[in-house]
Design an enzyme around this catalytic site. Structure first.
Site, PDB file in Angstrom:
ATOM      1  NE  ARG A  68       7.603  -2.691   6.452  1.00  0.00           N
ATOM      2  CZ  ARG A  68       6.277  -2.682   6.449  1.00  0.00           C
ATOM      3  NH1 ARG A  68       5.623  -2.124   5.469  1.00  0.00           N
ATOM      4  NH2 ARG A  68       5.620  -3.231   7.444  1.00  0.00           N
ATOM      5  NE  ARG A  72       5.749  -0.189   9.967  1.00  0.00           N
ATOM      6  CZ  ARG A  72       4.700  -0.295   9.173  1.00  0.00           C
ATOM      7  NH1 ARG A  72       4.738   0.233   7.966  1.00  0.00           N
ATOM      8  NH2 ARG A  72       3.614  -0.918   9.555  1.00  0.00           N
ATOM      9  NE  ARG A  81       1.623  -4.601  11.107  1.00  0.00           N
ATOM     10  CZ  ARG A  81       2.824  -4.562  10.505  1.00  0.00           C
ATOM     11  NH1 ARG A  81       3.890  -4.990  11.144  1.00  0.00           N
ATOM     12  NH2 ARG A  81       2.934  -4.083   9.307  1.00  0.00           N
ATOM     13  CE  LYS A  92      -2.055  -1.195   3.872  1.00  0.00           C
ATOM     14  NZ  LYS A  92      -1.374  -2.480   4.137  1.00  0.00           N
ATOM     15  NE  ARG A 137      -5.000  -0.946   9.709  1.00  0.00           N
ATOM     16  CZ  ARG A 137      -3.897  -0.673   9.014  1.00  0.00           C
ATOM     17  NH1 ARG A 137      -3.803   0.404   8.282  1.00  0.00           N
ATOM     18  NH2 ARG A 137      -2.895  -1.496   9.061  1.00  0.00           N
TER      19      ARG A 137
HETATM   20  P1  AP5 Z   1       4.839  -1.646   1.858  1.00  0.00           P
HETATM   21  O1  AP5 Z   1       4.572  -0.801   0.658  1.00  0.00           O
HETATM   22  O2  AP5 Z   1       5.543  -1.052   3.002  1.00  0.00           O
HETATM   23  O3  AP5 Z   1       3.491  -2.383   2.331  1.00  0.00           O
HETATM   24  P2  AP5 Z   1       2.208  -1.832   3.138  1.00  0.00           P
HETATM   25  O4  AP5 Z   1       1.010  -2.475   2.525  1.00  0.00           O
HETATM   26  O5  AP5 Z   1       2.253  -0.359   3.221  1.00  0.00           O
HETATM   27  O6  AP5 Z   1       2.466  -2.525   4.520  1.00  0.00           O
HETATM   28  P3  AP5 Z   1       2.329  -1.950   6.010  1.00  0.00           P
HETATM   29  O7  AP5 Z   1       3.034  -2.925   6.893  1.00  0.00           O
HETATM   30  O8  AP5 Z   1       2.721  -0.513   6.071  1.00  0.00           O
HETATM   31  O9  AP5 Z   1       0.807  -2.085   6.222  1.00  0.00           O
HETATM   32  P4  AP5 Z   1       0.078  -2.059   7.566  1.00  0.00           P
HETATM   33  O10 AP5 Z   1      -1.323  -1.967   7.113  1.00  0.00           O
HETATM   34  O11 AP5 Z   1       0.391  -3.203   8.462  1.00  0.00           O
HETATM   35  O12 AP5 Z   1       0.716  -0.798   8.331  1.00  0.00           O
HETATM   36  P5  AP5 Z   1       0.244   0.707   8.541  1.00  0.00           P
HETATM   37  O13 AP5 Z   1       1.435   1.545   8.615  1.00  0.00           O
HETATM   38  O14 AP5 Z   1      -0.822   1.047   7.590  1.00  0.00           O
HETATM   39  O15 AP5 Z   1       5.643  -2.937   1.334  1.00  0.00           O
HETATM   40  C1  AP5 Z   1       6.085  -3.933   2.250  1.00  0.00           C
HETATM   41  C2  AP5 Z   1       7.451  -4.465   1.822  1.00  0.00           C
HETATM   42  O16 AP5 Z   1       7.331  -5.161   0.591  1.00  0.00           O
HETATM   43  C3  AP5 Z   1       8.501  -3.368   1.579  1.00  0.00           C
HETATM   44  O17 AP5 Z   1       9.764  -3.837   1.958  1.00  0.00           O
HETATM   45  C4  AP5 Z   1       8.421  -3.139   0.056  1.00  0.00           C
HETATM   46  O18 AP5 Z   1       9.645  -2.676  -0.455  1.00  0.00           O
HETATM   47  C5  AP5 Z   1       8.101  -4.546  -0.437  1.00  0.00           C
HETATM   48  N1  AP5 Z   1       7.250  -4.568  -1.632  1.00  0.00           N
HETATM   49  C6  AP5 Z   1       6.208  -3.750  -1.937  1.00  0.00           C
HETATM   50  N2  AP5 Z   1       5.649  -4.095  -3.108  1.00  0.00           N
HETATM   51  C7  AP5 Z   1       6.341  -5.185  -3.550  1.00  0.00           C
HETATM   52  C8  AP5 Z   1       6.220  -6.014  -4.697  1.00  0.00           C
HETATM   53  N3  AP5 Z   1       5.276  -5.808  -5.632  1.00  0.00           N
HETATM   54  N4  AP5 Z   1       7.093  -7.041  -4.840  1.00  0.00           N
HETATM   55  C9  AP5 Z   1       8.056  -7.276  -3.901  1.00  0.00           C
HETATM   56  N5  AP5 Z   1       8.233  -6.520  -2.784  1.00  0.00           N
HETATM   57  C10 AP5 Z   1       7.366  -5.479  -2.610  1.00  0.00           C
HETATM   58  O19 AP5 Z   1      -0.410   0.633   9.997  1.00  0.00           O
HETATM   59  C11 AP5 Z   1       0.394   0.357  11.116  1.00  0.00           C
HETATM   60  C12 AP5 Z   1      -0.459   0.359  12.382  1.00  0.00           C
HETATM   61  O20 AP5 Z   1      -1.056   1.660  12.574  1.00  0.00           O
HETATM   62  C13 AP5 Z   1      -1.645  -0.604  12.393  1.00  0.00           C
HETATM   63  O21 AP5 Z   1      -1.249  -1.895  12.800  1.00  0.00           O
HETATM   64  C14 AP5 Z   1      -2.573   0.075  13.399  1.00  0.00           C
HETATM   65  O22 AP5 Z   1      -2.141  -0.160  14.705  1.00  0.00           O
HETATM   66  C15 AP5 Z   1      -2.363   1.555  13.101  1.00  0.00           C
HETATM   67  N6  AP5 Z   1      -3.313   2.082  12.121  1.00  0.00           N
HETATM   68  C16 AP5 Z   1      -3.013   2.574  10.878  1.00  0.00           C
HETATM   69  N7  AP5 Z   1      -4.135   2.990  10.242  1.00  0.00           N
HETATM   70  C17 AP5 Z   1      -5.165   2.759  11.092  1.00  0.00           C
HETATM   71  C18 AP5 Z   1      -6.569   2.954  10.994  1.00  0.00           C
HETATM   72  N8  AP5 Z   1      -7.151   3.449   9.908  1.00  0.00           N
HETATM   73  N9  AP5 Z   1      -7.333   2.589  12.060  1.00  0.00           N
HETATM   74  C19 AP5 Z   1      -6.774   2.066  13.173  1.00  0.00           C
HETATM   75  N10 AP5 Z   1      -5.454   1.852  13.334  1.00  0.00           N
HETATM   76  C20 AP5 Z   1      -4.651   2.190  12.294  1.00  0.00           C
HETATM   77 MG    MG Z   2       2.479   1.036   4.775  1.00  0.00          MG
END
Ligand code: AP5
Ligand code: MG
Ligand code: ZN
Length: 226
Positions: A127, A160, A171, A13, A88
């Site tokens: 990552r 991270r 998660r 994402k 979410r």
């Molecule tokens: P990356 O692009 O970083 O993936 P991502 O989908 O952004 O993964 P996240 O771990 O950030 O998602 P998340 O939903 O767990 O975390 P968030 O920060 O939103 O890619 C991942 C890896 O793969 C990287 O190394 C990249 O280089 C590689 N990659 C990407 N594409 C690739 C491909 N095509 N092929 C190969 N490799 C690839 O949320 C974190 C926390 O915040 C949550 O757990 C929660 O506690 C809180 N939170 C956030 N939003 C909310 C909300 N709306 N409501 C409540 N709590 C929330």
């Molecule tokens: Mg992310």
């Protein structure tokens, strides 16, 4: 263009959000990134969010909804936005549906970037993020495997805080229980686009662009549906 990005942790994402924001000239809004910034700044909001994030649980809906509503009202969102990691939960999706008409706009697409759970775990453990500029990389990439600094800004690359094995597993569980129903929510609204997230980054990007551009042709890996 007004899009939300859905997908398991590690689906890409953030990676696609950056590419789409640049290509469509709209802001990339990641609620996870906003919370991480608040934690770093040791704000009240950061302190509230941290305990949930450390456990891999969702921050309470009312907190996330308030932040997103405020952010979407800022002038740079006038021509659109890419929302990453929000909504979410179904209550968050319903809150977005109430908030957007108040701003005189509507959501155009929900993009579901689909990867397997095994791939999610692999990507999360590989990552690395830049502690200075926030850019995301993978230890699997040759230039990153050989260096511990960010190719963009020279900052140190770190894991991270929530990318530990136990938190990552939680998660995934939380995603399946609370976020996956959002996919069906948008499918029933007819605005869901599903993309195979296990293709190379630029192919995932092209698949999304092809699906969202006016009159865009959906290719075999991209289509409306779950
Ligand atoms: P990356 O692009 O970083 O993936 P991502 O989908 O952004 O993964 P996240 O771990 O950030 O998602 P998340 O939903 O767990 O975390 P968030 O920060 O939103 O890619 C991942 C890896 O793969 C990287 O190394 C990249 O280089 C590689 N990659 C990407 N594409 C690739 C491909 N095509 N092929 C190969 N490799 C690839 O949320 C974190 C926390 O915040 C949550 O757990 C929660 O506690 C809180 N939170 C956030 N939003 C909310 C909300 N709306 N409501 C409540 N709590 C929330
Ligand atoms: Mg992310
Ligand atoms: Zn950097």
């Amino acid at each position: 263009m007004r899009l939300v990005l859905l997908g398991l942790p590690g689906a890409g994402k953030g990676t696609q959000g950056d590419l789409l924001a640049e290509s469509l000239n709209v802001p990339h809004i990641s609620t996870g990134a906003i919370f991480r910034q608040e934690i770093e700044g040791e704000t009240e909001l950061g302190k509230r969010a941290q305990s949930f994030m450390d456990r891999g649980e969702l921050v309470p809906d009312e907190v996330s909804v308030e932040i997103v509503k405020r952010r979407l009202g800022e002038p740079d969102c006038a021509n659109g936005f890419i929302l990453d990691g929000f909504p979410r939960s179904v209550p968050q999706a319903q809150a977005l549906d109430l908030a957007l008409p108040q701003l005189g706009v509507a959501l155009e697409f929900a993009i579901n970037i689909k990867i397997s759970e095994a791939e999610a775990i692999r990507r999360i453990s590989d990552r690395l993020v830049c502690s200075q500029c926030g850019a995301t990389y993978s230890r699997k990439w040759e230039d990153i495997a050989q260096s511990s600094v960010c190719p963009e800004c020279g900052g140190p690359l770190v894991q991270r805080a929530d990318d530990t094995e136990d938190t990552a597993k939680n998660r995934l569980r939380v995603y399946l229980e609370q976020t996956h129903p959002v996919v069906a929510y948008y499918q029933s609204r007819g605005i869901l686009v599903t993309v195979d997230g296990e293709q190379p980054v630029m192919q995932v990007f092209t698949g999304i662009i092809d699906a969202v551009k006016p009159g865009g042709v959906k290719n075999s890996s991209t289509g409306v549906g779950q």
